[in-house]
Design an enzyme around this catalytic site. Structure first.
Site, PDB file in Angstrom:
ATOM      1  N   PHE A  99     -15.394   3.907   7.434  1.00  0.00           N
ATOM      2  CA  PHE A  99     -14.027   4.265   7.065  1.00  0.00           C
ATOM      3  C   PHE A  99     -13.796   4.283   5.556  1.00  0.00           C
ATOM      4  O   PHE A  99     -12.672   4.509   5.104  1.00  0.00           O
ATOM      5  CB  PHE A  99     -13.021   3.321   7.750  1.00  0.00           C
ATOM      6  CG  PHE A  99     -13.216   1.852   7.424  1.00  0.00           C
ATOM      7  CD1 PHE A  99     -12.742   1.299   6.242  1.00  0.00           C
ATOM      8  CD2 PHE A  99     -13.859   1.019   8.329  1.00  0.00           C
ATOM      9  CE1 PHE A  99     -12.897  -0.038   5.957  1.00  0.00           C
ATOM     10  CE2 PHE A  99     -14.026  -0.334   8.058  1.00  0.00           C
ATOM     11  CZ  PHE A  99     -13.543  -0.868   6.857  1.00  0.00           C
TER      12      PHE A  99
ATOM     13  N   HIS B 248      -2.092  -5.467   1.749  1.00  0.00           N
ATOM     14  CA  HIS B 248      -3.389  -6.130   1.624  1.00  0.00           C
ATOM     15  C   HIS B 248      -3.167  -7.593   1.235  1.00  0.00           C
ATOM     16  O   HIS B 248      -2.229  -7.900   0.503  1.00  0.00           O
ATOM     17  CB  HIS B 248      -4.210  -5.448   0.519  1.00  0.00           C
ATOM     18  CG  HIS B 248      -5.421  -6.221   0.113  1.00  0.00           C
ATOM     19  ND1 HIS B 248      -6.609  -6.155   0.802  1.00  0.00           N
ATOM     20  CD2 HIS B 248      -5.611  -7.115  -0.888  1.00  0.00           C
ATOM     21  CE1 HIS B 248      -7.495  -6.962   0.231  1.00  0.00           C
ATOM     22  NE2 HIS B 248      -6.910  -7.551  -0.797  1.00  0.00           N
TER      23      HIS B 248
ATOM     24  N   ARG C 149       2.667  -6.818   9.309  1.00  0.00           N
ATOM     25  CA  ARG C 149       1.971  -5.656   9.875  1.00  0.00           C
ATOM     26  C   ARG C 149       2.493  -5.308  11.269  1.00  0.00           C
ATOM     27  O   ARG C 149       2.617  -4.147  11.619  1.00  0.00           O
ATOM     28  CB  ARG C 149       0.459  -5.909   9.886  1.00  0.00           C
ATOM     29  CG  ARG C 149      -0.143  -5.767   8.485  1.00  0.00           C
ATOM     30  CD  ARG C 149      -1.564  -6.262   8.458  1.00  0.00           C
ATOM     31  NE  ARG C 149      -2.256  -5.952   7.220  1.00  0.00           N
ATOM     32  CZ  ARG C 149      -3.361  -6.571   6.828  1.00  0.00           C
ATOM     33  NH1 ARG C 149      -3.889  -7.529   7.581  1.00  0.00           N
ATOM     34  NH2 ARG C 149      -3.951  -6.241   5.695  1.00  0.00           N
TER      35      ARG C 149
ATOM     36  N   ARG D 253      -2.216 -14.545   4.675  1.00  0.00           N
ATOM     37  CA  ARG D 253      -2.838 -13.795   5.777  1.00  0.00           C
ATOM     38  C   ARG D 253      -2.111 -14.054   7.102  1.00  0.00           C
ATOM     39  O   ARG D 253      -2.011 -13.175   7.949  1.00  0.00           O
ATOM     40  CB  ARG D 253      -4.335 -14.100   5.851  1.00  0.00           C
ATOM     41  CG  ARG D 253      -5.054 -13.429   4.684  1.00  0.00           C
ATOM     42  CD  ARG D 253      -6.514 -13.758   4.621  1.00  0.00           C
ATOM     43  NE  ARG D 253      -7.309 -13.097   5.644  1.00  0.00           N
ATOM     44  CZ  ARG D 253      -7.774 -11.861   5.550  1.00  0.00           C
ATOM     45  NH1 ARG D 253      -7.483 -11.110   4.500  1.00  0.00           N
ATOM     46  NH2 ARG D 253      -8.526 -11.357   6.497  1.00  0.00           N
TER      47      ARG D 253
ATOM     48  N   LYS E 248       0.823  -1.208   0.000  1.00  0.00           N
ATOM     49  CA  LYS E 248       0.000   0.000   0.000  1.00  0.00           C
ATOM     50  C   LYS E 248       0.868   1.274   0.000  1.00  0.00           C
ATOM     51  O   LYS E 248       2.079   1.203   0.198  1.00  0.00           O
ATOM     52  CB  LYS E 248      -0.930  -0.041   1.218  1.00  0.00           C
ATOM     53  CG  LYS E 248      -1.901  -1.222   1.185  1.00  0.00           C
ATOM     54  CD  LYS E 248      -2.834  -1.174   2.385  1.00  0.00           C
ATOM     55  CE  LYS E 248      -3.849  -2.301   2.332  1.00  0.00           C
ATOM     56  NZ  LYS E 248      -4.829  -2.186   3.430  1.00  0.00           N
TER      57      LYS E 248
ATOM     58  N   THR F  27      -5.517  -7.357  10.647  1.00  0.00           N
ATOM     59  CA  THR F  27      -5.736  -6.054  10.006  1.00  0.00           C
ATOM     60  C   THR F  27      -5.211  -4.920  10.881  1.00  0.00           C
ATOM     61  O   THR F  27      -4.554  -3.996  10.401  1.00  0.00           O
ATOM     62  CB  THR F  27      -7.252  -5.839   9.759  1.00  0.00           C
ATOM     63  OG1 THR F  27      -7.735  -6.946   8.992  1.00  0.00           O
ATOM     64  CG2 THR F  27      -7.516  -4.547   9.007  1.00  0.00           C
TER      65      THR F  27
ATOM     66  N   ASN G 102      -1.958  -0.005   7.000  1.00  0.00           N
ATOM     67  CA  ASN G 102      -1.442  -1.289   7.487  1.00  0.00           C
ATOM     68  C   ASN G 102      -0.538  -1.998   6.480  1.00  0.00           C
ATOM     69  O   ASN G 102      -0.462  -3.217   6.428  1.00  0.00           O
ATOM     70  CB  ASN G 102      -2.594  -2.181   7.968  1.00  0.00           C
ATOM     71  CG  ASN G 102      -3.572  -2.512   6.864  1.00  0.00           C
ATOM     72  OD1 ASN G 102      -3.393  -2.082   5.724  1.00  0.00           O
ATOM     73  ND2 ASN G 102      -4.594  -3.290   7.174  1.00  0.00           N
TER      74      ASN G 102
ATOM     75  N   TYR H  77     -12.529  -1.950  -3.385  1.00  0.00           N
ATOM     76  CA  TYR H  77     -13.050  -2.045  -2.015  1.00  0.00           C
ATOM     77  C   TYR H  77     -14.568  -1.897  -1.954  1.00  0.00           C
ATOM     78  O   TYR H  77     -15.114  -1.528  -0.911  1.00  0.00           O
ATOM     79  CB  TYR H  77     -12.382  -0.997  -1.129  1.00  0.00           C
ATOM     80  CG  TYR H  77     -10.983  -1.372  -0.682  1.00  0.00           C
ATOM     81  CD1 TYR H  77     -10.767  -2.527   0.072  1.00  0.00           C
ATOM     82  CD2 TYR H  77      -9.886  -0.585  -0.983  1.00  0.00           C
ATOM     83  CE1 TYR H  77      -9.496  -2.881   0.503  1.00  0.00           C
ATOM     84  CE2 TYR H  77      -8.602  -0.931  -0.549  1.00  0.00           C
ATOM     85  CZ  TYR H  77      -8.428  -2.074   0.189  1.00  0.00           C
ATOM     86  OH  TYR H  77      -7.165  -2.432   0.625  1.00  0.00           O
TER      87      TYR H  77
ATOM     88  N   GLU I 272      -9.708 -10.229  -7.395  1.00  0.00           N
ATOM     89  CA  GLU I 272      -8.732  -9.158  -7.134  1.00  0.00           C
ATOM     90  C   GLU I 272      -7.536  -9.246  -8.075  1.00  0.00           C
ATOM     91  O   GLU I 272      -7.016  -8.215  -8.523  1.00  0.00           O
ATOM     92  CB  GLU I 272      -8.277  -9.228  -5.675  1.00  0.00           C
ATOM     93  CG  GLU I 272      -9.393  -8.841  -4.697  1.00  0.00           C
ATOM     94  CD  GLU I 272      -8.991  -8.969  -3.237  1.00  0.00           C
ATOM     95  OE1 GLU I 272      -9.860  -8.742  -2.379  1.00  0.00           O
ATOM     96  OE2 GLU I 272      -7.823  -9.292  -2.949  1.00  0.00           O
TER      97      GLU I 272
HETATM   98  P1  CMP Z   1      -7.330  -4.492   3.864  1.00  0.00           P
HETATM   99  O1  CMP Z   1      -6.871  -5.823   4.301  1.00  0.00           O
HETATM  100  O2  CMP Z   1      -6.764  -3.966   2.589  1.00  0.00           O
HETATM  101  O3  CMP Z   1      -8.937  -4.458   3.754  1.00  0.00           O
HETATM  102  C1  CMP Z   1      -9.707  -3.323   3.954  1.00  0.00           C
HETATM  103  C2  CMP Z   1      -8.905  -2.148   4.461  1.00  0.00           C
HETATM  104  O4  CMP Z   1      -9.683  -1.154   5.091  1.00  0.00           O
HETATM  105  C3  CMP Z   1      -7.956  -2.640   5.550  1.00  0.00           C
HETATM  106  O5  CMP Z   1      -6.952  -3.420   5.011  1.00  0.00           O
HETATM  107  C4  CMP Z   1      -7.551  -1.325   6.172  1.00  0.00           C
HETATM  108  O6  CMP Z   1      -6.607  -0.617   5.373  1.00  0.00           O
HETATM  109  C5  CMP Z   1      -8.893  -0.582   6.132  1.00  0.00           C
HETATM  110  N1  CMP Z   1      -9.661  -0.758   7.373  1.00  0.00           N
HETATM  111  C6  CMP Z   1     -10.239  -1.883   7.839  1.00  0.00           C
HETATM  112  N2  CMP Z   1     -10.883  -1.661   8.996  1.00  0.00           N
HETATM  113  C7  CMP Z   1     -10.706  -0.350   9.275  1.00  0.00           C
HETATM  114  C8  CMP Z   1     -11.138   0.490  10.324  1.00  0.00           C
HETATM  115  N3  CMP Z   1     -11.877   0.025  11.343  1.00  0.00           N
HETATM  116  N4  CMP Z   1     -10.773   1.775  10.275  1.00  0.00           N
HETATM  117  C9  CMP Z   1     -10.040   2.258   9.264  1.00  0.00           C
HETATM  118  N5  CMP Z   1      -9.604   1.499   8.211  1.00  0.00           N
HETATM  119  C10 CMP Z   1      -9.934   0.214   8.228  1.00  0.00           C
END
Ligand code: CMP
Length: 143
Positions: A58, A116, A103, A86, A10, A92, A113, A50, A127
């Protein structure tokens, strides 16, 4: 497709000059890089990717972050790719991620984070197709 997953390094990963470091973790964990590119997502592209999160509070912040700079989507191959990837990246929210995960090591927040990873074989296929043509995958797979 069950042996494939999509990673995205990212914008925070790119900004922190961690592309090589994170790819080394990925390759050291026996993932094969099938295809890789650097792209700056548009609002439409990030919104499509997304889509599943579009009702979440968010969502707008997520799009602003994901379009804030270039990122690096990578199609990966390995037995049990989705699950193993994962595990490699961790939860996450980096605060909840296991020690030694990507992470935990490099991410700052639940939003920023670093990386992905697809959450199912079905989503991995969707994807990967979001970023790579069949031809790009076949050509690179033949290397
Ligand atoms: P990702 O695994 O790419 O999937 C969805 C993304 O949304 C996640 O990583 C984060 O970058 C973001 N995300 C998920 N949950 C939250 C949250 N509670 N607040 C802000 N960003 C979030």
């Amino acid at each position: 497709m069950s042996n494939r997953t999509l990673a995205i390094l990212k914008p925070d990963c790119v900004r922190k000059n961690l592309i090589g470091t994170v790819i080394k973790h990925i390759q050291d964990a026996s993932f094969k890089v099938l295809a890789l590119k650097m792209v700056k997502l548009t609002n439409d592209s990030a919104g499509g990717f997304y889509e599943i999160h579009k009702e979440r509070p968010f969502f707008n912040d997520l799009l602003a972050y994901m379009t804030s700079g270039p990122c690096v989507p990578i199609a990966l191959e390995k037995d049990n790719a989705v699950k193993d990837f994962r595990k490699l990246i961790g939860a996450t929210n980096p605060a909840n991620a296991e020690e030694g995960t990507i992470r935990k090591l490099y991410a700052e927040s639940i939003e920023q984070n670093i990386v992905h990873g697809s959450d199912s074989d079905e989503n991995a296929a969707i994807e990967i197709a979001h970023f790579f043509t069949r031809k790009e995958l076949l050509e690179n797979n033949g290397l």
